[in-house]
Design an enzyme around this catalytic site. Structure first.
Site, PDB file in Angstrom:
ATOM      1  N   THR A 171       0.906  -1.141   0.000  1.00  0.00           N
ATOM      2  CA  THR A 171       0.000   0.000   0.000  1.00  0.00           C
ATOM      3  C   THR A 171       0.942   1.186   0.000  1.00  0.00           C
ATOM      4  OG1 THR A 171      -1.704  -1.071   1.326  1.00  0.00           O
ATOM      5  CG2 THR A 171      -1.558   1.294   1.591  1.00  0.00           C
ATOM      6  N   ARG A 199     -14.316  -6.579  -0.372  1.00  0.00           N
ATOM      7  CA  ARG A 199     -13.539  -6.428   0.865  1.00  0.00           C
ATOM      8  C   ARG A 199     -12.880  -5.040   0.877  1.00  0.00           C
ATOM      9  NH1 ARG A 199      -7.871  -5.220   1.926  1.00  0.00           N
ATOM     10  NH2 ARG A 199      -7.345  -6.108   3.938  1.00  0.00           N
ATOM     11  N   VAL A 200     -13.097  -4.294   1.939  1.00  0.00           N
ATOM     12  CA  VAL A 200     -12.438  -2.994   2.083  1.00  0.00           C
ATOM     13  C   VAL A 200     -11.445  -3.122   3.232  1.00  0.00           C
ATOM     14  CG1 VAL A 200     -12.759  -0.546   2.616  1.00  0.00           C
ATOM     15  CG2 VAL A 200     -14.418  -1.730   1.161  1.00  0.00           C
ATOM     16  N   GLY A 201     -10.242  -2.615   3.019  1.00  0.00           N
ATOM     17  CA  GLY A 201      -9.200  -2.726   4.042  1.00  0.00           C
ATOM     18  C   GLY A 201      -9.011  -1.451   4.837  1.00  0.00           C
ATOM     19  N   ASP A 202      -7.980  -1.461   5.647  1.00  0.00           N
ATOM     20  CA  ASP A 202      -7.703  -0.341   6.552  1.00  0.00           C
ATOM     21  C   ASP A 202      -7.371   0.960   5.833  1.00  0.00           C
ATOM     22  OD1 ASP A 202      -5.302  -1.624   5.642  1.00  0.00           O
ATOM     23  OD2 ASP A 202      -4.187  -0.520   7.172  1.00  0.00           O
ATOM     24  N   THR A 222       0.471   0.039   6.587  1.00  0.00           N
ATOM     25  CA  THR A 222       0.425  -0.924   5.483  1.00  0.00           C
ATOM     26  C   THR A 222       0.429  -2.318   6.102  1.00  0.00           C
ATOM     27  OG1 THR A 222       2.834  -1.015   5.284  1.00  0.00           O
ATOM     28  CG2 THR A 222       1.723   0.592   3.912  1.00  0.00           C
ATOM     29  N   GLY A 223       0.161  -3.309   5.267  1.00  0.00           N
ATOM     30  CA  GLY A 223       0.189  -4.688   5.767  1.00  0.00           C
ATOM     31  C   GLY A 223      -1.211  -5.222   5.985  1.00  0.00           C
TER      32      GLY A 223
HETATM   33  N1  ASP Z   1      -3.201  -2.684   4.146  1.00  0.00           N
HETATM   34  C1  ASP Z   1      -3.624  -3.118   2.855  1.00  0.00           C
HETATM   35  C2  ASP Z   1      -4.981  -3.752   2.989  1.00  0.00           C
HETATM   36  O1  ASP Z   1      -5.196  -4.477   3.955  1.00  0.00           O
HETATM   37  C3  ASP Z   1      -2.752  -4.087   2.145  1.00  0.00           C
HETATM   38  C4  ASP Z   1      -1.271  -4.014   2.376  1.00  0.00           C
HETATM   39  O2  ASP Z   1      -0.766  -2.970   2.768  1.00  0.00           O
HETATM   40  O3  ASP Z   1      -0.575  -5.037   2.144  1.00  0.00           O
HETATM   41  O4  ASP Z   1      -5.776  -3.593   2.101  1.00  0.00           O
END
Ligand code: ASP
Length: 315
Positions: A171, A199-202, A222-223
């Site tokens: 990200t 799916r919505v992420g952080d 990120t992550g």
């Molecule tokens: N944080 C991002 C999400 O969960 C993905 C990532 O940074 O790897 O959508």
């Protein structure tokens, strides 16, 4: 003046710093820096060239926050627009809302005049096909199997093989401090590769992947987005800053909140932190992750290791 970001923000930081040096706002610097990453087809985690969802569609999340007004804008699950960060900013500035998703967000983007493009590059398509093959799946497949697949593919070690090992390039995060003391934070992503559609992420969730308050500081993640959502990680960092802890201590405490969360799909968790005095820090559950920054004197982008905060539940 300061601009910091996840390591994949390297292509955008000089543009953001040029804005700050001309007396421009932290918000403009963040948006411009992130747009450069969104347009980079070699980055398979953001915008154009991003890895698609389980059905092969590139699905984007982004958010931006103005630390001075504490206004925020976010979009989730958006297809076919190269610059979700700019759409998020328009949500913040033009609507009585903070968060739009899916069709509504796309409708708004079209109304604003953003152009629709095909975001799925050949390379990303090949990676998707490879990811499915590794999971023993041939597309197209029946919708009925989606639920089973999302877990199976997420546990494939090579599911985001475009990432450099040990880097935090899942990200893009950019945090900026302008000469007037305003902080801004932005996040943009194509999210978890081969995610369940919708799916919505952080990255799109204010408080989870992004939080900014010019009085105390800014943080972005990120992550493994589900973890940042469960622990409101970015807001937690800023709460620690508010209570008087420095960026190192604040980030470390927020990251250690996650360290015993059980999670069979864990990949990594990372955050970057910027204080109103320009001090910064960054953290990762990976041992070799880095982050990047520039200040008003920097000729080039500087890269530094992140503080390692182990994920104890996986040990
Ligand atoms: N944080 C991002 C999400 O969960 C993905 C990532 O940074 O790897 O959508």
């Amino acid at each position: 003046m300061k601009i910091i970001g996840s390591s994949n923000a390297r292509v955008g930081l000089p543009l953001g710093m040029a804005v700050l040096r001309k007396g421009g706002s932290a918000l403009d610097a963040v948006e411009l820096a992130i747009r450069a990453v969104e347009s980079n087809p070699l980055d398979h985690t953001v915008g154009l060239g991003g890895l698609p969802n389980l059905l092969g569609t590139v699905e984007l999340d982004a958010s931006i926050m103005d630390g001075t007004t504490r206004a925020a804008g976010a979009i989730g699950g958006v297809h076919r627009f190269e610059h979700p960060i700019s759409i998020a900013r328009r949500v913040m500035q033009e609507l009585p809302h903070a968060f739009l998703v899916g069709e509504g967000a796309e409708r708004f983007a079209r109304e604003c005049g953003f152009e629709e493009v095909d975001l799925l590059t050949e390379e990303a398509l090949e990676m998707y096909a490879r990811g499915l093959r590794q999971g023993g799946v041939e597309a197209p497949f029946a919708d009925a199997v989606l639920r089973a697949l999302v877990g199976r593919l997420a546990t494939q070690p090579d599911r985001v093989s475009g990432k450099e090992a040990g880097k935090d390039a899942g990200t893009v995060n950019v945090l900026a401090l302008d000469q007037h003391g305003n902080l801004a934070a932005g996040v943009s992503t194509s999210g978890f590769a081969w995610k369940y559609p919708g799916r919505v992420g952080d990255s799109a969730v204010i408080g989870a992947g992004n939080y900014c308050d010019s009085r105390y500081g800014a943080a972005a993640c990120t992550g493994r987005g589900e973890m940042a959502i469960r622990a409101s990680t970015a807001h937690t960092v800023v709460t620690h800053l508010r209570s008087g802890a420095g960026p190192q201590e604040s980030g470390r405490r927020a990251m250690s909140d996650l360290s015993d969360f059980a999670d069979p799909y864990f990949s990594s968790m990372n955050c970057v932190v910027l204080a109103p005095d320009g001090n910064h820090a960054a953290f990762s559950t990976l041992e070799t992750a880095t982050y990047v920054y520039m200040d008003s004197q920097s000729k080039d982008v500087q890269e530094e290791p992140r503080t390692h905060v182990p994920w104890l539940a996986g040990a």
